[in-house]
Design a protein around this motif. Sequence first.
Motif, mmCIF file in Angstrom:
data_model
loop_
_atom_site.group_PDB
_atom_site.id
_atom_site.type_symbol
_atom_site.label_atom_id
_atom_site.label_comp_id
_atom_site.label_asym_id
_atom_site.label_seq_id
_atom_site.Cartn_x
_atom_site.Cartn_y
_atom_site.Cartn_z
ATOM 1 N N LEU A 1 0.813 -1.213 0.000
ATOM 2 C CA LEU A 1 0.000 0.000 0.000
ATOM 3 C C LEU A 1 0.849 1.267 0.000
ATOM 4 C CD1 LEU A 1 -2.886 1.232 0.221
ATOM 5 C CD2 LEU A 1 -2.659 1.032 2.715
ATOM 6 N N ALA A 2 2.031 1.202 0.559
ATOM 7 C CA ALA A 2 2.887 2.386 0.609
ATOM 8 C C ALA A 2 3.286 2.859 -0.776
ATOM 9 C CB ALA A 2 4.134 2.102 1.443
ATOM 10 N N ASP A 3 3.199 1.989 -1.783
ATOM 11 C CA ASP A 3 3.537 2.381 -3.151
ATOM 12 C C ASP A 3 2.341 2.945 -3.918
ATOM 13 O OD1 ASP A 3 6.207 1.706 -2.872
ATOM 14 O OD2 ASP A 3 5.914 -0.349 -3.561
ATOM 15 N N ASN A 4 1.200 3.035 -3.252
ATOM 16 C CA ASN A 4 0.027 3.645 -3.873
ATOM 17 C C ASN A 4 0.185 5.163 -3.835
ATOM 18 O OD1 ASN A 4 -2.569 4.821 -4.284
ATOM 19 N ND2 ASN A 4 -3.569 2.933 -3.633
ATOM 20 N N PRO A 5 0.176 5.838 -4.993
ATOM 21 C CA PRO A 5 0.398 7.289 -5.007
ATOM 22 C C PRO A 5 -0.622 8.085 -4.189
ATOM 23 C CG PRO A 5 0.565 6.375 -7.222
ATOM 24 C CD PRO A 5 0.021 5.286 -6.351
ATOM 25 N N ALA A 6 -1.801 7.503 -3.950
ATOM 26 C CA ALA A 6 -2.839 8.227 -3.216
ATOM 27 C C ALA A 6 -2.635 8.188 -1.706
ATOM 28 C CB ALA A 6 -4.218 7.646 -3.559
ATOM 29 N N VAL A 7 -1.668 7.397 -1.254
ATOM 30 C CA VAL A 7 -1.420 7.252 0.181
ATOM 31 C C VAL A 7 -0.316 8.205 0.607
ATOM 32 C CG1 VAL A 7 -0.604 5.664 1.968
ATOM 33 C CG2 VAL A 7 -2.209 4.870 0.229
ATOM 34 N N SER A 8 -0.602 9.012 1.615
ATOM 35 C CA SER A 8 0.378 9.999 2.072
ATOM 36 C C SER A 8 1.244 9.473 3.211
ATOM 37 C CB SER A 8 -0.336 11.285 2.507
ATOM 38 O OG SER A 8 -1.317 10.996 3.503
ATOM 39 N N ASP A 9 0.666 8.715 4.130
ATOM 40 C CA ASP A 9 1.431 8.217 5.274
ATOM 41 C C ASP A 9 2.093 6.889 4.916
ATOM 42 O OD1 ASP A 9 -1.155 7.258 5.041
ATOM 43 O OD2 ASP A 9 -1.466 6.976 7.188
ATOM 44 N N LYS A 10 3.159 6.981 4.148
ATOM 45 C CA LYS A 10 3.824 5.801 3.579
ATOM 46 C C LYS A 10 4.335 4.846 4.658
ATOM 47 C CE LYS A 10 3.576 7.440 -0.694
ATOM 48 N NZ LYS A 10 2.702 6.836 -1.722
ATOM 49 N N ALA A 11 4.908 5.374 5.718
ATOM 50 C CA ALA A 11 5.485 4.505 6.744
ATOM 51 C C ALA A 11 4.419 3.631 7.389
ATOM 52 C CB ALA A 11 6.191 5.352 7.800
ATOM 53 N N ALA A 12 3.252 4.203 7.650
ATOM 54 C CA ALA A 12 2.185 3.443 8.302
ATOM 55 C C ALA A 12 1.561 2.428 7.363
ATOM 56 C CB ALA A 12 1.110 4.400 8.824
ATOM 57 N N ALA A 13 1.709 2.628 6.052
ATOM 58 C CA ALA A 13 1.085 1.737 5.068
ATOM 59 C C ALA A 13 2.010 0.632 4.585
ATOM 60 C CB ALA A 13 0.602 2.556 3.868
ATOM 61 N N PRO B 1 4.634 -26.145 7.192
ATOM 62 C CA PRO B 1 4.520 -27.533 6.736
ATOM 63 C C PRO B 1 5.057 -27.764 5.327
ATOM 64 C CG PRO B 1 2.369 -26.463 6.734
ATOM 65 C CD PRO B 1 3.308 -25.531 7.427
ATOM 66 N N GLU B 2 5.213 -26.719 4.549
ATOM 67 C CA GLU B 2 5.724 -26.885 3.193
ATOM 68 C C GLU B 2 7.251 -26.967 3.139
ATOM 69 O OE1 GLU B 2 2.024 -24.573 0.969
ATOM 70 O OE2 GLU B 2 4.078 -23.950 0.568
ATOM 71 N N THR B 3 7.908 -26.417 4.170
ATOM 72 C CA THR B 3 9.369 -26.415 4.181
ATOM 73 C C THR B 3 9.951 -27.264 5.302
ATOM 74 O OG1 THR B 3 9.522 -24.470 5.626
ATOM 75 C CG2 THR B 3 9.349 -24.075 3.247
ATOM 76 N N GLY B 4 9.148 -27.536 6.333
ATOM 77 C CA GLY B 4 9.665 -28.252 7.496
ATOM 78 C C GLY B 4 10.555 -27.387 8.362
ATOM 79 N N ALA B 5 10.638 -26.111 8.079
ATOM 80 C CA ALA B 5 11.457 -25.167 8.831
ATOM 81 C C ALA B 5 10.548 -24.119 9.475
ATOM 82 C CB ALA B 5 12.462 -24.490 7.901
ATOM 83 N N PRO B 6 11.058 -23.362 10.446
ATOM 84 C CA PRO B 6 10.231 -22.308 11.031
ATOM 85 C C PRO B 6 9.746 -21.314 9.977
ATOM 86 C CG PRO B 6 12.159 -22.705 12.395
ATOM 87 C CD PRO B 6 12.361 -23.494 11.123
ATOM 88 N N TRP B 7 8.598 -20.731 10.247
ATOM 89 C CA TRP B 7 8.078 -19.700 9.352
ATOM 90 C C TRP B 7 9.125 -18.603 9.187
ATOM 91 C CZ3 TRP B 7 3.617 -21.088 7.135
ATOM 92 C CH2 TRP B 7 2.742 -21.934 7.825
ATOM 93 N N GLY B 8 9.290 -18.119 7.972
ATOM 94 C CA GLY B 8 10.237 -17.043 7.743
ATOM 95 C C GLY B 8 9.762 -15.749 8.375
ATOM 96 N N PRO B 9 10.669 -14.810 8.604
ATOM 97 C CA PRO B 9 10.269 -13.511 9.157
ATOM 98 C C PRO B 9 9.439 -12.733 8.147
ATOM 99 C CG PRO B 9 12.550 -13.448 8.442
ATOM 100 C CD PRO B 9 12.109 -14.886 8.320
ATOM 101 N N PRO B 10 8.681 -11.758 8.610
ATOM 102 C CA PRO B 10 7.865 -10.962 7.688
ATOM 103 C C PRO B 10 8.710 -10.267 6.632
ATOM 104 C CG PRO B 10 7.195 -10.557 9.959
ATOM 105 C CD PRO B 10 8.471 -11.350 10.011
ATOM 106 N N GLU B 11 8.196 -10.224 5.431
ATOM 107 C CA GLU B 11 8.883 -9.492 4.365
ATOM 108 C C GLU B 11 9.035 -8.023 4.748
ATOM 109 O OE1 GLU B 11 8.357 -10.363 -0.148
ATOM 110 O OE2 GLU B 11 6.989 -8.721 0.337
ATOM 111 N N VAL B 12 7.978 -7.466 5.338
ATOM 112 C CA VAL B 12 8.009 -6.121 5.914
ATOM 113 C C VAL B 12 7.537 -6.258 7.355
ATOM 114 C CG1 VAL B 12 7.075 -3.775 5.819
ATOM 115 C CG2 VAL B 12 7.574 -5.001 3.694
ATOM 116 N N ALA B 13 8.416 -5.991 8.300
ATOM 117 C CA ALA B 13 8.130 -6.298 9.704
ATOM 118 C C ALA B 13 7.324 -5.218 10.413
ATOM 119 C CB ALA B 13 9.442 -6.530 10.454
ATOM 120 N N ASP B 14 7.176 -4.062 9.802
ATOM 121 C CA ASP B 14 6.429 -2.976 10.438
ATOM 122 C C ASP B 14 4.927 -3.133 10.191
ATOM 123 O OD1 ASP B 14 8.861 -1.805 11.172
ATOM 124 O OD2 ASP B 14 9.010 -0.777 9.234
#
Length: 406
Positions: free
Chosen positions: A288-300, A348-361
């Motif tokens: 959503l932060a890449d949507n030109p209509a959004v002003s508060d990029k950090a929060a999106a 269950p698809e990898t047998g490993a722990p879930w990866g960290p969030p792509e964007v953690a915020d």
Amino acid sequence: MLLRAVRGGLAALLMLAGAAGVAAGEPAPSGPVPAAAPEGAERQQTLQALGAALFDDVNLSQDRTQACSTCHMPDAGFVDARTLPATGGAVSLGDDGRSIGTRNAPPAAYARFSPRFHRRADGRYAGGQFLDGRADDLAAQALGPPLNPVEMALPDKAAAVARLRENPEYERSFRTLFADDIFDDEERAFAAMGAAIAAFEQTDEFAPFDSRYDRYLRGEETLTDQEELGRVLFFSNQFTNCSQCHRLNRQAADPRETFTDYSFHNIGVPANPALDAALGRPVADRGLADNPAVSDKAAAAGQFRVPGLRNVAVTGPYMHNGVFRDLRTVIAFYNKYNSRLAKRQINPETGAPWGPPEVADNLSLTELESGPALDDRRIDALVAFLRTLTDRRYEPLLPAAGSAAP
């Protein structure tokens, strides 16, 4: 269906416009997207037929290999059923046979029900087209892929209009449906193409509401005990958090439910290693932060529009980057937020722990952490219910119950 009918005889369908269309010399609709005036069912039917032809036309791509229907296949739930080996089908291959994007192609089915992009009273963004909502409506969305360099890759609007004019049937129908001078203005002609495609996407071919769930609501079918448990769990505010975001109408049995409120959330989806490898770089999609209509990029940052769930069982892979192959994995992923069991922290698809969030915020933890943990019986019941949301024409595509996606 309309698309198949058009493939069999566009010229005959377009002749309907002669009696019902705008008279030659009459001014075209004003505004950025010319829309068809309500001049009768025949004219609208003709506009839809034109849109169907455009939707299926590879000539609207630079190398003439790709149409809208290439990545939104009518026989595959209006998603891209091609499997790009390097990414497992997570993203689509472009017209040039080399380029790939960073997002999984969302279904075009039921897309017409998304409202225009807006900010709700509670401050949360909602609606629009594309996963980041950057197009207000279907007509605007339809004009994006033809000019996207990793999709259909036409260099500009003028090139798109030139391709339209190569087809005498298109030229005749555009002049009849919009205005005799429509091609004097490339902006108007290009926008008219989007309006026609949008008219096709608003037909019942994209939204038949004829799944087993719909037939159950009409009293035509009975759900199994497992499917009924899944239905109860899905709509419950006590036992799951599903319907907090995957529900548009407050009435649980609404016959026009699309299973999304069209809001935007960051649910902590991990990166897709196969996609990163194919692109040769890590992807941290800001959504959503890449949507030109959004002003508060950090929060999106990291937020994506909540997808609808109709046909979800046959339209994998899942998430904005196609990281999960199997529908059950998606539910297991949500369940990790509410379970303390060690096994629930394993993908269950990898047998490993879930990866960290792509964007953690900006994780939507309030929604994600509401509701109790699910046991296997309830996870399986939710999967069984979601399978009932498959349109009748796609029921043969359903994998055998209990089987994982390849």
